[in-house]
Each structure stands twice: as C-alpha cells, then as structure tokens.
Write a protein that holds these residues in place. Structure first.
Motif, PDB file in Angstrom:
ATOM      1  N   SER A 249       0.810  -1.219   0.000  1.00  0.00           N
ATOM      2  CA  SER A 249       0.000   0.000   0.000  1.00  0.00           C
ATOM      3  C   SER A 249       0.842   1.269   0.000  1.00  0.00           C
ATOM      4  O   SER A 249       0.302   2.378   0.030  1.00  0.00           O
ATOM      5  CB  SER A 249      -0.924   0.010   1.225  1.00  0.00           C
ATOM      6  N   GLU A 250       2.173   1.109  -0.032  1.00  0.00           N
ATOM      7  CA  GLU A 250       3.049   2.282  -0.099  1.00  0.00           C
ATOM      8  C   GLU A 250       2.753   3.063  -1.385  1.00  0.00           C
ATOM      9  O   GLU A 250       2.632   2.475  -2.463  1.00  0.00           O
ATOM     10  CB  GLU A 250       4.518   1.862  -0.095  1.00  0.00           C
ATOM     11  N   ILE A 251       2.654   4.389  -1.258  1.00  0.00           N
ATOM     12  CA  ILE A 251       2.318   5.210  -2.422  1.00  0.00           C
ATOM     13  C   ILE A 251       3.491   5.295  -3.390  1.00  0.00           C
ATOM     14  O   ILE A 251       3.328   5.111  -4.600  1.00  0.00           O
ATOM     15  CB  ILE A 251       1.900   6.635  -1.980  1.00  0.00           C
ATOM     16  N   TYR A 252       4.696   5.577  -2.857  1.00  0.00           N
ATOM     17  CA  TYR A 252       5.842   5.881  -3.713  1.00  0.00           C
ATOM     18  C   TYR A 252       6.866   4.761  -3.743  1.00  0.00           C
ATOM     19  O   TYR A 252       7.069   4.039  -2.763  1.00  0.00           O
ATOM     20  CB  TYR A 252       6.539   7.159  -3.231  1.00  0.00           C
ATOM     21  N   GLY A 253       7.546   4.664  -4.887  1.00  0.00           N
ATOM     22  CA  GLY A 253       8.739   3.846  -4.990  1.00  0.00           C
ATOM     23  C   GLY A 253       9.969   4.726  -4.804  1.00  0.00           C
ATOM     24  O   GLY A 253       9.860   5.929  -4.536  1.00  0.00           O
ATOM     25  N   ASP A 254      11.143   4.147  -4.984  1.00  0.00           N
ATOM     26  CA  ASP A 254      12.384   4.886  -4.724  1.00  0.00           C
ATOM     27  C   ASP A 254      12.800   5.799  -5.881  1.00  0.00           C
ATOM     28  O   ASP A 254      13.535   6.766  -5.676  1.00  0.00           O
ATOM     29  CB  ASP A 254      13.531   3.908  -4.422  1.00  0.00           C
ATOM     30  N   TYR A 255      12.341   5.490  -7.088  1.00  0.00           N
ATOM     31  CA  TYR A 255      12.815   6.216  -8.276  1.00  0.00           C
ATOM     32  C   TYR A 255      11.842   7.329  -8.658  1.00  0.00           C
ATOM     33  O   TYR A 255      10.661   7.085  -8.902  1.00  0.00           O
ATOM     34  CB  TYR A 255      12.981   5.253  -9.450  1.00  0.00           C
ATOM     35  N   THR A 256      12.359   8.569  -8.723  1.00  0.00           N
ATOM     36  CA  THR A 256      11.553   9.717  -9.148  1.00  0.00           C
ATOM     37  C   THR A 256      12.328  10.511 -10.187  1.00  0.00           C
ATOM     38  O   THR A 256      13.533  10.753 -10.029  1.00  0.00           O
ATOM     39  CB  THR A 256      11.217  10.649  -7.961  1.00  0.00           C
ATOM     40  N   LYS A 257      11.640  10.912 -11.260  1.00  0.00           N
ATOM     41  CA  LYS A 257      12.275  11.669 -12.338  1.00  0.00           C
ATOM     42  C   LYS A 257      11.371  12.828 -12.745  1.00  0.00           C
ATOM     43  O   LYS A 257      10.154  12.666 -12.875  1.00  0.00           O
ATOM     44  CB  LYS A 257      12.514  10.760 -13.548  1.00  0.00           C
ATOM     45  N   ILE A 258      11.966  14.001 -12.951  1.00  0.00           N
ATOM     46  CA  ILE A 258      11.214  15.147 -13.456  1.00  0.00           C
ATOM     47  C   ILE A 258      11.004  14.964 -14.962  1.00  0.00           C
ATOM     48  O   ILE A 258      11.966  14.818 -15.720  1.00  0.00           O
ATOM     49  CB  ILE A 258      11.953  16.479 -13.187  1.00  0.00           C
ATOM     50  N   LEU A 259       9.742  14.962 -15.383  1.00  0.00           N
ATOM     51  CA  LEU A 259       9.428  14.798 -16.808  1.00  0.00           C
ATOM     52  C   LEU A 259       9.299  16.137 -17.517  1.00  0.00           C
ATOM     53  O   LEU A 259       9.562  16.245 -18.715  1.00  0.00           O
ATOM     54  CB  LEU A 259       8.103  14.035 -16.972  1.00  0.00           C
ATOM     55  N   TRP A 260       8.866  17.141 -16.792  1.00  0.00           N
ATOM     56  CA  TRP A 260       8.592  18.446 -17.411  1.00  0.00           C
ATOM     57  C   TRP A 260       8.685  19.530 -16.353  1.00  0.00           C
ATOM     58  O   TRP A 260       8.250  19.355 -15.223  1.00  0.00           O
ATOM     59  CB  TRP A 260       7.186  18.446 -18.022  1.00  0.00           C
ATOM     60  N   GLY A 261       9.292  20.670 -16.727  1.00  0.00           N
ATOM     61  CA  GLY A 261       9.289  21.835 -15.855  1.00  0.00           C
ATOM     62  C   GLY A 261      10.403  21.873 -14.832  1.00  0.00           C
ATOM     63  O   GLY A 261      11.458  21.256 -14.997  1.00  0.00           O
ATOM     64  N   LYS A 262      10.151  22.580 -13.743  1.00  0.00           N
ATOM     65  CA  LYS A 262      11.158  22.842 -12.723  1.00  0.00           C
ATOM     66  C   LYS A 262      11.251  21.704 -11.708  1.00  0.00           C
ATOM     67  O   LYS A 262      10.366  20.868 -11.597  1.00  0.00           O
ATOM     68  CB  LYS A 262      10.815  24.146 -11.991  1.00  0.00           C
ATOM     69  N   ASP A 263      12.351  21.736 -10.944  1.00  0.00           N
ATOM     70  CA  ASP A 263      12.559  20.720  -9.917  1.00  0.00           C
ATOM     71  C   ASP A 263      11.650  20.922  -8.706  1.00  0.00           C
ATOM     72  O   ASP A 263      11.449  19.989  -7.927  1.00  0.00           O
ATOM     73  CB  ASP A 263      14.016  20.735  -9.429  1.00  0.00           C
ATOM     74  N   SER A 264      11.143  22.135  -8.519  1.00  0.00           N
ATOM     75  CA  SER A 264      10.378  22.426  -7.305  1.00  0.00           C
ATOM     76  C   SER A 264       9.402  23.573  -7.551  1.00  0.00           C
ATOM     77  O   SER A 264       9.489  24.269  -8.570  1.00  0.00           O
ATOM     78  CB  SER A 264      11.329  22.790  -6.154  1.00  0.00           C
ATOM     79  N   ILE A 265       8.481  23.755  -6.600  1.00  0.00           N
ATOM     80  CA  ILE A 265       7.596  24.918  -6.605  1.00  0.00           C
ATOM     81  C   ILE A 265       7.903  25.767  -5.379  1.00  0.00           C
ATOM     82  O   ILE A 265       8.574  25.321  -4.446  1.00  0.00           O
ATOM     83  CB  ILE A 265       6.102  24.516  -6.617  1.00  0.00           C
ATOM     84  N   GLU A 266       7.409  26.980  -5.378  1.00  0.00           N
ATOM     85  CA  GLU A 266       7.678  27.917  -4.283  1.00  0.00           C
ATOM     86  C   GLU A 266       6.436  28.085  -3.424  1.00  0.00           C
ATOM     87  O   GLU A 266       5.349  28.373  -3.918  1.00  0.00           O
ATOM     88  CB  GLU A 266       8.113  29.275  -4.844  1.00  0.00           C
ATOM     89  N   GLU A 267       6.606  27.875  -2.124  1.00  0.00           N
ATOM     90  CA  GLU A 267       5.528  28.038  -1.153  1.00  0.00           C
ATOM     91  C   GLU A 267       5.961  29.049  -0.093  1.00  0.00           C
ATOM     92  O   GLU A 267       7.152  29.420  -0.037  1.00  0.00           O
ATOM     93  CB  GLU A 267       5.195  26.677  -0.529  1.00  0.00           C
ATOM     94  N   GLY A 268       5.052  29.508   0.705  1.00  0.00           N
ATOM     95  CA  GLY A 268       5.377  30.465   1.757  1.00  0.00           C
ATOM     96  C   GLY A 268       4.595  30.171   3.024  1.00  0.00           C
ATOM     97  O   GLY A 268       3.474  29.659   2.982  1.00  0.00           O
ATOM     98  N   VAL A 269       5.197  30.477   4.167  1.00  0.00           N
ATOM     99  CA  VAL A 269       4.520  30.362   5.454  1.00  0.00           C
ATOM    100  C   VAL A 269       5.091  31.430   6.374  1.00  0.00           C
ATOM    101  O   VAL A 269       6.271  31.809   6.247  1.00  0.00           O
ATOM    102  CB  VAL A 269       4.691  28.953   6.059  1.00  0.00           C
ATOM    103  N   LEU A 270       4.271  31.944   7.271  1.00  0.00           N
ATOM    104  CA  LEU A 270       4.675  33.053   8.139  1.00  0.00           C
ATOM    105  C   LEU A 270       5.232  34.168   7.256  1.00  0.00           C
ATOM    106  O   LEU A 270       4.561  34.656   6.380  1.00  0.00           O
ATOM    107  CB  LEU A 270       5.648  32.571   9.219  1.00  0.00           C
TER     108      LEU A 270
END
Length: 450
Positions: A249-270
C-alpha cells in the motif's frame, strides 16, 4: 447477554471514539457505530463481535442530536475520506479537544490529569482546504476514474467535486482522468495490468504554483497528457514520474524523475518563502499551517543563544521559522531530496548558521553530540507513527532544555508523552484543526526540562 452477527439492537450513544464513531453500551458490552453522534438514540445491526466489544451498522436514528447536520457531500457515506461531516463544525472542534483527553487517559503519562489542553483552533471556512491531492486511478468500462478507496475496501469511489479538496487540484485531476482515457495510457490493475496507479497534485498557497507526480508500476508514455495538461493549466510548474513496482500500500517507490518543468515549486509560510520538491513533505492545509507554525514558534520561546534541532525536518519549514531568532539550526530527514530543499531554502533566506543531513534522527543526533554540538531547544514533527523508540531514548539521554512536539496523531502523542514526562514537564497542549470534517487533529505540545 451475548451479541450475535445481524442482531438488531437499540443503543444510546454516550460519546464519540477516536475515529469519530458513536460509542454506546448494550448489556455492558461496548458497541461502536459509525455515523452516530453523542446523545443520540439509535437502532443498529451488529456486524462484528469481538471479546470486549462489537461493531454495528447504523439503521435508524430514533432521537437525533441537535448538533447533527446534513453533509453537503453527495458521496460522504461511501467515500470515507471524512468521518464527522454530519457533526456541526463548532462541535467538531470540541470533539477534537476531547480526542486529546481520551488519548491521554488511555496512555496515562504521569500527571496527565493536570495537563492544560487548550481549545482547538478551527477554520473560518472549513472547505476546499486540502492543497495536496493523492488519488488512486483505475479504469472502469474503458473510462479512467480517480478518487479514494471506500473505507476498509478496494472499491474506488470517484471524486469529481470534493468539498475538502482545493478546487484547482480537483479540476486538474478531473482533466487528467479524461486525458489518460483519451490517450489510452496503461492504468494499473491489482490483478494483472501494470501502469499508472496514483496521481499526486500539490498547489502552493502563496504562489498558486502546481506540481504533479504520476506514480506507476511501469514506465509509461505521458507526452500527450503533459502537452494538453500544461496548455490547459499554466500554473503547473512541475510534472514528475515515480516508479513503484511493489504490491504494497506504499504510495511511492524509490525512483523519481522530473518529466517536465522545474525541480520544485515555491511556497510560503509566516514571513518567508521556500522550495518544495515533488516528494518533500509539507502540511496539506496551508492556511492552518500558518496557525500551527505560529503556535510552535510561540511554544518554543527561543532566545538568541539557543541552538535548535529540527528533527524530521522535511524541507526545513518549521526550523526556518526560527531563522534570526537562534544561534544555530540543525535538521535531519530520511528523504535526501527534502534535505537538498532544506539546504537551498536556508541559503535562499541567508541563513548561514544552519546544517542539514539526510538520515535517521536517532543516528545523527548522537553523532552531533559526540562531535561536540549541544542543542538547547528541539522541535519534533514526526509522522503518524510518532517518535521512533531509539529517538525517544536519545532525547531522554541528551535532554535539550526545551522542546516542542508537533503531532498529527493523538494516540502516538500520548504514548510518547508517557516517556517524555520522565524528563520534561508538559506546560500545555494546543490543538489545531488541520483536517476539518475528519477525526484527526494536529497538536502543539510545549515541554520544558524538569
């Protein structure tokens, strides 16, 4: 009297249990009834009998609670994603405060009767708050559908207009279902077919940027899906692929690859911004996260001479709330991508007195102490399983002067407090409703070394 399966009984509900179910007694036998509320008189059918309790299905409400409301969600009964939408929201908050009391009574940390439990902080509008979506996808009669499994089953309930899900992420998953159908992308089937099994979508509250992960049991061609999706939703910044071949039932496996766009998104808190890579953990209710982190900062009550450890640090979000307020910040997490995010977030904020490592807290903290580092304050925000036993032992050995425990599971919190009170005094517990209409709550605990 012995209860039997399919027996119909009247029951008066005395209280709500930790999963939001009604609890009553029939001939001194504890009976749990999903959907029943405290004070109600109901008629129910026994579905399961155990040595010390029974489970029952609600058949009829003979005397409803004055706090019962009609859930606005059309699939509320079937879905199971929410458990207490039939309870008026202000009473949901009272229930979540009581959840803490129930858990403490069960595990009985020393002095728990005198702990100050503060009223749960709720939301002005407890709808469309989930900024992260994690839906299963399956194919039925040639059509791809996305949603959640019905509770205790493998029956997928399609969700096209979830009342607690962010509306943008809901619109995107609806479009993804159409595109996966249109381009005949292989869809996972537990029996025989390999393909896409889960889709994760997260939206940053501060920037409206969106990232998506397609989780599949084999590589699949998503080129046309990505083309149409990014055209329809310009706020999408990242699309990633995660390979999970396991049958668990684990959602993720060990291998992740970016297919399109940036490596991350920008969030903010406080008052600060940070980067989130696709696999990195962040709270799913960004509006209440502002409240939660504010309570954590207030509870830890640091000074400029403090040295802070942020255990289970993720991308560093809680720890970085103390940037400029302490002498140093150190953190660790088992997800390497999260640690890279934490380092980048600290650099972006100009925090030069920080250090982050990938690995287990119970391994890294003793190593730091052997190297001469001494923490005066610690913040710990573990997963639902609570603090690892070895980390508890580590904390009781090194005993920083003050600690804040941020918990998303009242049961494991109460269990861990039974150990922590050996060295720490519980000053107060502040509950924050991060998950309206569910039987879960978040808590901030202020602890000071005895």
């Amino acid at each position: 009297m012995t209860l039997t399966i399919k027996q119909n009984i009247p029951l008066k509900i005395k209280r709500l249990g930790i999963n939001g179910e009604g609890i009553g007694f029939y001939k001194k036998t504890l009976v749990f009834v999903d959907g029943a509320l405290k004070g109600e008189e109901v008629f129910c059918q026994i579905t399961e009998v155990k040595r010390n309790y029974a489970q029952a299905r609600l058949l009829k409400i003979n005397k409803p609670s004055k706090f019962r409301v009609e859930p606005a969600c059309p699939v509320y009964q079937a879905c199971g994603g929410c458990q207490i939408m039939h309870l008026r929201y202000d009473k949901q908050l009272d229930f979540k405060t009581d959840l803490l009391s129930q858990a403490l009574k069960k595990f009985q940390p020393q002095g728990y009767e005198d702990f100050e439990i503060r009223p749960t902080i709720g939301m002005a509008d407890p709808t469309h708050y989930r900024a992260k979506l994690q839906f299963q996808v399956r194919k039925f009669k040639g059509k791809v559908v996305a949603g959640l499994y019905q509770q205790n089953s493998h029956r997928l309930i399609e969700l096209r207009d979830c009342l607690v899900q962010d509306e943008t992420t809901q619109a995107i998953i609806n479009q993804i279902s159409l595109l996966l159908t249109r381009y005949d992308v292989p869809i996972y089937d537990e029996r025989k077919i390999a393909g896409v099994r889960t889709v994760m979508i997260r939206k940053a509250d501060a920037t409206d940027q969106v990232q998506i992960i397609f989780i599949a049991s084999k590589p699949v061609n998503l080129d046309f899906v990505i083309r149409d999706l990014t055209t329809a939703f310009p706020q999408i910044e990242t699309i990633a692929f995660n390979l999970n071949k396991s049958k668990t039932s684990e959602i993720y496996g060990d291998y992740t690859k970016i297919l399109w766009g940036k490596d991350s998104i920008e969030e903010g808190v406080l008052d600060y911004r940070f980067s989130l890579s696709p696999r990195a953990f962040y709270q799913l209710n960004p509006k209440q996260t502002q409240i939660l982190y504010g309570e954590a900062v207030k509870a830890l009550d640091v000074n400029p001479d403090d040295h802070l450890i942020d255990a289970y640090c993720g991308v560093g979000t809680i720890g970085l709330a103390f940037a400029g307020k302490v002498a140093s910040i150190r953190g660790m997490d088992i997800i390497p991508e999260a640690i890279e995010d934490a380092k980048a977030n600290a650099a972006r904020l100009g925090v030069t007195d920080s250090h982050y490592e990938a690995g287990l807290a119970e391994v890294i903290i003793p190593k730091w102490y052997q190297e001469g580092y001494r923490a005066t304050s610690l913040i710990v925000d573990p997963p639902r399983t609570g603090i690892d036993d070895k980390l508890l032992e580590t904390l009781l050995t090194f005993k920083p002067e003050k600690m804040v425990y941020v918990s998303c599971n009242v049961s494991t919190l109460a269990r861990d407090l039974a150990q922590l009170v050996k060295a720490y005094e519980v000053k107060y517990i502040q509950s924050v409703d991060m998950f309206p209409h569910t039987a879960r709550t978040e808590a901030v605990v202020k602890l000071v070394r005895r």
